[in-house]
Design a protein around this motif. Structure first.
Motif, PDB file in Angstrom:
ATOM      1  N   TYR A  48       0.516  -1.246  -0.109  1.00 22.63           N
ATOM      2  CA  TYR A  48      -0.188   0.349   0.591  1.00 22.63           C
ATOM      3  C   TYR A  48       0.650   1.058   0.331  1.00 22.63           C
ATOM      4  O   TYR A  48       1.544   1.324   0.447  1.00 22.63           O
ATOM      5  N   ALA A 121      -4.846  -5.712  -7.770  1.00 21.79           N
ATOM      6  CA  ALA A 121      -3.857  -5.197  -8.535  1.00 21.79           C
ATOM      7  C   ALA A 121      -4.669  -3.499  -8.189  1.00 21.79           C
ATOM      8  O   ALA A 121      -5.018  -3.646  -9.944  1.00 21.79           O
ATOM      9  N   ALA A 122      -4.634  -2.132  -7.964  1.00 15.91           N
ATOM     10  CA  ALA A 122      -4.956  -0.983  -7.898  1.00 15.91           C
ATOM     11  C   ALA A 122      -3.977  -0.786  -7.790  1.00 15.91           C
ATOM     12  O   ALA A 122      -2.136  -0.916  -7.066  1.00 15.91           O
ATOM     13  N   THR A 123      -3.986   0.682  -7.586  1.00 14.10           N
ATOM     14  CA  THR A 123      -3.025   2.270  -7.754  1.00 14.10           C
ATOM     15  C   THR A 123      -2.076   1.339  -6.493  1.00 14.10           C
ATOM     16  O   THR A 123      -0.766   1.887  -6.573  1.00 14.10           O
ATOM     17  N   ASN A 124      -2.844   1.632  -5.678  1.00 12.59           N
ATOM     18  CA  ASN A 124      -2.063   2.461  -4.216  1.00 12.59           C
ATOM     19  C   ASN A 124      -2.116   0.857  -3.785  1.00 12.59           C
ATOM     20  O   ASN A 124      -1.776   1.402  -2.092  1.00 12.59           O
ATOM     21  N   ASN A 125      -3.129  -0.044  -3.419  1.00 11.41           N
ATOM     22  CA  ASN A 125      -3.276  -0.731  -2.681  1.00 11.41           C
ATOM     23  C   ASN A 125      -3.397  -2.761  -4.017  1.00 11.41           C
ATOM     24  O   ASN A 125      -3.731  -2.389  -4.740  1.00 11.41           O
ATOM     25  N   GLN A 126      -2.739  -3.328  -3.099  1.00 10.79           N
ATOM     26  CA  GLN A 126      -2.213  -4.353  -3.854  1.00 10.79           C
ATOM     27  C   GLN A 126      -1.955  -5.832  -2.724  1.00 10.79           C
ATOM     28  O   GLN A 126      -1.417  -5.673  -2.106  1.00 10.79           O
TER      29      GLN A 126
ATOM     30  N   ASP B  59      -7.886   3.440  -3.712  1.00 11.63           N
ATOM     31  CA  ASP B  59      -7.750   3.171  -4.436  1.00 11.63           C
ATOM     32  C   ASP B  59      -9.991   2.780  -5.361  1.00 11.63           C
ATOM     33  O   ASP B  59     -10.497   2.677  -3.960  1.00 11.63           O
ATOM     34  N   LYS B 140      -4.597  -1.992 -12.162  1.00 11.02           N
ATOM     35  CA  LYS B 140      -3.787  -2.596 -12.585  1.00 11.02           C
ATOM     36  C   LYS B 140      -3.214  -3.595 -12.866  1.00 11.02           C
ATOM     37  O   LYS B 140      -1.970  -4.220 -12.893  1.00 11.02           O
TER      38      LYS B 140
END
Lengths: 156, 208
Positions: A48, A121-126, B59, B140
């Motif tokens: 994050y 998988a997102a930009t700020n949180n994975q 997000d 992403k």
């Protein structure tokens, strides 16, 4: 100078929760070598992004042309942090004496928990799953390889 | 404080859905005075945000937008209007409660009056994926691996090996063709950069 070849073969890169992933390892050295250990981790992490506000600072001691101190405006510093949410470790070939061109092979069964969270998988949180292979031997540096795995509820 | 004269409430039949399910519910509207409105916009939205701590970046995404048309584009004062709706449940990401972040799903209903501060309502629900349904892993997500086998040779080995091969190849080439190569290079040089004068001597000159 050391010549080594490590072949890591995974049965698949996409798994469902509760599945078993087979990881085959084959290691060949081109000269006699002392293998300390090979460590394989099945790993899930939450990654994050956090932001921290750096306050504006006034450097009054720095003389400038106008005779006033220089002010550095506040800015936002972004940092990425990780939190391990699952780890299962396997150790192989502890203190093995390896002869030149004599391959070492092993097959590991990596079982995923039935309640394994899905890859996100997102930009700020994975949320990421991966297999990490670490190799410790003789005078060699630690060799480390990360292989991403996708945990999905859908059919592969 | 802003006080809305139009009241909007939303009800979902269930609080848990699986991908591909049909989400059914109703939006209730009540106006204290006459309101002109095109309808109600429904937004299906996911949000990944912190579970603890401050300054965590979040997000979010909207996967579906639907407008429920209001008959006559008008809401009469004192009358309640109920608009039923049906939406397909999204394909992901699944609701998740982690140690650092959570993924939550909401269905938002907003009255379309042209005013950005118009009355709105929100309903939370949990999404669990269906194994037979294609799953969406997030904006992403990239499927990194097309190949399964991974061969790794230590980098120092490769660099050293290539350097040795180059040196070896160079030595062999010079040993075999050294004299011919030198003669060929000199003749090439003479052909393009030199002319023979009448006495047969070589004289260098610049090309015209």
């Amino acid at each position: 100078m050391t010549f080594t070849t490590l072949i890591a073969r995974l049965s698949t890169h996409t798994v469902n929760p509760g599945d078993v992933l087979t990881c085959e390892l084959k290691f060949v050295s081109w000269r006699n070598l002392s293998v300390h250990r090979v460590r394989v981790d099945l790993h899930a992490i939450e990654r994050y992004t956090m932001s921290s506000r750096m306050p504006s600072t006034s450097i009054s001691s720095m003389p400038t042309a106008g005779g006033k101190g220089r002010v550095i405006p506040s800015r936002t510093k972004l940092t990425t942090k990780t939190q391990t949410v699952f780890v299962r470790t396997f150790r192989l070939w502890e203190d093995e004496k390896l002869k030149a061109f004599e391959p070492l092979t092993a097959a590991l069964e990596l079982k995923f928990p039935k309640d394994a969270p899905y890859t996100f998988a997102a930009t700020n949180n994975q949320l990421l799953w991966r297999v990490i292979i670490r190799f410790y031997a003789g005078a060699m540096p630690i060799w480390r390889k990360v292989i991403p795995i996708v945990v999905t509820p859908a059919d592969k | 404080m802003l006080r809305h004269t139009t009241h909007i409430t939303m009800q979902l039949e269930q609080s848990q859905y699986q991908s591909g399910d049909t989400m059914r519910g109703t939006v209730s509207l009540f106006a204290e005075k006459d309101v002109r409105a095109r309808g109600v916009q429904l937004k299906l939205r996911w949000r990944a945000s912190k579970t603890s701590g401050a300054s965590h970046h979040s997000d979010e995404g909207v996967v579906n937008k639907v407008v429920l048309e209001l008959p006559g584009h008008h809401l009469r004062a004192g009358f309640q209007r109920i608009l039923p709706f049906e939406l397909p449940a999204p394909n992901g990401p699944a609701s998740y409660q982690g140690s650092t972040f959570e993924v939550i799903w909401t269905l938002q209903a907003k009255l379309l009056t042209g005013n950005p501060l118009a009355a709105s309502a929100k309903a939370y629900f949990e999404l669990s994926p269906l194994p037979t349904h294609p799953y969406w892993h997030g904006p992403k997500f990239k499927r990194h691996h097309s190949r399964i086998n991974l061969v790794n040779i230590t980098a120092t080995s490769v660099v050293t090996l290539i350097s040795l091969l180059f040196v070896l190849f160079g030595l062999v080439f010079i040993e075999l063709f050294g004299d011919e190569l030198a003669g060929f290079l000199i003749s090439l040089f003479l052909r393009f950069w030199a002319v023979l004068d009448s006495t047969g001597n070589t004289a260098l000159c610049l090309p015209k």
